[in-house]
Design an enzyme around this catalytic site. Structure first.
Site, PDB file in Angstrom:
ATOM      1  N   GLU A 165       0.822  -1.226   0.000  1.00 41.11           N
ATOM      2  CA  GLU A 165       0.000   0.000   0.000  1.00 41.11           C
ATOM      3  C   GLU A 165       0.852   1.271   0.000  1.00 41.11           C
ATOM      4  OE1 GLU A 165      -2.876  -0.518   3.173  1.00 41.11           O
ATOM      5  OE2 GLU A 165      -3.488  -2.464   2.389  1.00 41.11           O
ATOM      6  N   ASN A 206       2.120  -4.785  -3.410  1.00 38.06           N
ATOM      7  CA  ASN A 206       0.749  -5.234  -3.145  1.00 38.06           C
ATOM      8  C   ASN A 206      -0.101  -4.032  -2.740  1.00 38.06           C
ATOM      9  OD1 ASN A 206      -1.017  -7.592  -2.606  1.00 38.06           O
ATOM     10  ND2 ASN A 206      -0.902  -6.971  -0.441  1.00 38.06           N
ATOM     11  N   HIS A 242     -10.152  -6.098  -2.416  1.00 40.14           N
ATOM     12  CA  HIS A 242     -11.206  -5.918  -1.405  1.00 40.14           C
ATOM     13  C   HIS A 242     -12.346  -5.174  -2.098  1.00 40.14           C
ATOM     14  CE1 HIS A 242      -8.879  -7.432   1.923  1.00 40.14           C
ATOM     15  NE2 HIS A 242      -7.872  -6.639   1.605  1.00 40.14           N
ATOM     16  N   GLU A 271      -5.986 -10.709  -1.621  1.00 41.19           N
ATOM     17  CA  GLU A 271      -6.795 -10.543  -0.398  1.00 41.19           C
ATOM     18  C   GLU A 271      -8.280 -10.463  -0.749  1.00 41.19           C
ATOM     19  OE1 GLU A 271      -5.354  -7.316   2.086  1.00 41.19           O
ATOM     20  OE2 GLU A 271      -3.263  -7.796   1.675  1.00 41.19           O
ATOM     21  N   ASP A 273     -12.043 -10.307  -1.128  1.00 39.04           N
ATOM     22  CA  ASP A 273     -13.347 -10.451  -0.475  1.00 39.04           C
ATOM     23  C   ASP A 273     -14.302  -9.467  -1.140  1.00 39.04           C
ATOM     24  OD1 ASP A 273     -12.480  -8.079   0.878  1.00 39.04           O
ATOM     25  OD2 ASP A 273     -12.043  -9.173   2.732  1.00 39.04           O
TER      26      ASP A 273
HETATM   27  O1  9MR Z   1      -6.885  -8.792   8.387  1.00 38.58           O
HETATM   28  C1  9MR Z   1      -6.096  -7.822   9.048  1.00 38.58           C
HETATM   29  C2  9MR Z   1      -6.796  -7.381  10.324  1.00 38.58           C
HETATM   30  O2  9MR Z   1      -6.886  -8.453  11.228  1.00 38.58           O
HETATM   31  C3  9MR Z   1      -6.047  -6.222  10.942  1.00 38.58           C
HETATM   32  O3  9MR Z   1      -6.761  -5.746  12.050  1.00 38.58           O
HETATM   33  C4  9MR Z   1      -5.878  -5.135   9.904  1.00 38.58           C
HETATM   34  C5  9MR Z   1      -5.133  -3.933  10.445  1.00 38.58           C
HETATM   35  O4  9MR Z   1      -5.188  -2.887   9.532  1.00 38.58           O
HETATM   36  O5  9MR Z   1      -5.176  -5.652   8.774  1.00 38.58           O
HETATM   37  C6  9MR Z   1      -5.910  -6.620   8.138  1.00 38.58           C
HETATM   38  O6  9MR Z   1      -5.306  -7.023   6.936  1.00 38.58           O
HETATM   39  C7  9MR Z   1      -5.075  -5.997   5.969  1.00 38.58           C
HETATM   40  C8  9MR Z   1      -3.851  -6.412   5.181  1.00 38.58           C
HETATM   41  O7  9MR Z   1      -2.774  -6.630   6.033  1.00 38.58           O
HETATM   42  C9  9MR Z   1      -3.488  -5.372   4.132  1.00 38.58           C
HETATM   43  N1  9MR Z   1      -4.614  -5.053   3.296  1.00 38.58           N
HETATM   44  C10 9MR Z   1      -5.848  -4.718   3.967  1.00 38.58           C
HETATM   45  C11 9MR Z   1      -6.218  -5.822   4.977  1.00 38.58           C
HETATM   46  C12 9MR Z   1      -7.557  -5.518   5.643  1.00 38.58           C
HETATM   47  O8  9MR Z   1      -7.440  -4.373   6.436  1.00 38.58           O
END
Ligand code: 9MR
Length: 357
Positions: A165, A206, A242, A271, A273
């Site tokens: 990101e 990513n 997402h 990722e 969903d």
């Molecule tokens: O799934 C992850 C969640 O448990 C955490 O709280 C969160 C913190 O920001 O991060 C989530 O995973 C993220 C991933 O690492 C990067 N892309 C977005 C995902 C969803 O927030």
């Protein structure tokens, strides 16, 4: 009257099935039985790809969840366990407990592991975010972090999200601590350090909102082209995907995947969903199924799209409701680990590609 009604219903069911949509519970049952023969992973493997799901450490003690994950998928990504706050909680003090737990679980189930993530603007330890660093200091902190973590997981993960990101929506660089302190050179350096620590692991950039062709994906396209021209080790581009029903399907996803592949890098859906405004209903679930099928097809259409990972596989464990209140129901399995129409759509897309191969 009766035969006509039956024919009409049958025709409607057949049309809906052809469109990858769910129809009646009875139709579900029979198609689900038909699909029971192979898992998503088995079908994906027949096309030379993997099909994975993220998992967060606490979910491993939900045994029915962890068991099903181990059966249906052939890859996993730690949801949090390999992030900076977890792996280097104090400067120079490394803790691989959470990541190792997932690697051990994956090994016991025969899954391969995607490493996530070496640098990100979120979930950084406070010693890092609250410190004041010169460019040289932060460069050496970043180099040490990447070197130690990649070395530890050498041979245990097949890919790393090296930088996560790092772009804004308008295609400018995100002003994270690394950019502000070091400048954009931190990206190429991070890739070089990761490569030096494990020359075989696949290195990815990513991000989210890069599935469509637009300013953000264009910025990655330009950056990766430049990195390749400069002989910086970069192997892949991860599209998080997402998605949300209310924002529309990403325009030209397949063409977008293809243009990155044409740069000479792999692409992965990392990722996936597809959330919706709750409550869910049959119409939304059918649309969600259609989108899951379309994302799967788009990846299957490009040889260098190497695999798909869903960000957790069931609505039982999902990051969405806490971050987007009133939204959810984003995964192909429901809270009770039962298949939703989306599961059938993914299965069907994989099965028809597997047949062609
Ligand atoms: O799934 C992850 C969640 O448990 C955490 O709280 C969160 C913190 O920001 O991060 C989530 O995973 C993220 C991933 O690492 C990067 N892309 C977005 C995902 C969803 O927030």
């Amino acid at each position: 009257m009766r035969p006509t009604r039956v024919r009409t219903a049958a025709l409607a069911a057949a049309t809906a099935l052809l469109a990858g949509l769910a129809v009646t519970p009875a139709a579900h049952a029979s198609t689900d039985q038909h699909r029971a023969g192979s898992t998503l992973a088995q079908l994906a493997e027949r096309t030379g790809r993997y099909f994975g799901s993220a998992v967060d450490n606490p979910e491993l003690s939900d045994t029915s969840y962890a068991d099903l994950l181990g059966k249906e998928f052939d890859a996993t990504t730690p949801g949090n366990g390999m992030k900076w706050y977890a792996t280097e909680p104090q400067r120079g003090v490394f803790d691989f407990t959470a990541g190792d737990e997932i690697v051990d679980y994956a090994k016991s189930k025969g899954l391969k592991v995607r490493g996530h993530t070496l640098l990100w603007h979120q979930q950084l330890p406070s010693w890092l975010t609250s410190g004041t660093w010169t460019a040289d200091e932060l460069r050496s902190i970043l180099k040490n972090h990447i070197t130690q973590v990649v070395r530890h997981y050498k041979g245990k993960v097949f890919a790393w999200d090296v930088a996560n990101e790092i772009m804004n929506e308008d295609g400018t660089y995100r002003e994270n601590i690394f950019y502000k302190t070091i400048g954009p050179s931190y990206i190429a350096d991070a890739l070089r350090w990761a490569h030096a620590a494990d020359p075989k692991v696949k290195l990815y950039l990513n991000d989210y909102n890069v599935e469509a062709i637009g300013p953000k994906s264009d910025a990655y396209y330009t950056l990766i082209k430049q990195l390749k021209a400069d002989h910086v080790p970069i192997n892949g581009f991860g599209m998080q995907a997402h998605l949300a029903l209310q924002y529309g399907f990403p325009d030209r996803l397949r063409q977008n995947i293809r243009r990155f592949a044409d740069l000479g890098v792999d692409v992965a859906i990392t990722e996936l969903d597809i959330r919706m405004v709750l409550p869910s209903d049959a119409t939304k679930l059918a649309q969600q199924a259609d989108w899951y099928g379309k994302v799967t097809d788009a990846c299957l259409n490009v040889k260098r799209c190497v695999g798909i990972t869903v960000w957790g596989y069931s609505d039982k464990h999902s990051w969405i409701p806490s971050v987007f209140p009133g939204e959810g129901a984003a995964l192909p399995w429901d809270e009770n680990l039962a298949h939703k129409p989306a599961y059938g759509a993914i299965h069907d897309a994989l099965a028809s590609a597997a047949k062609e191969d």
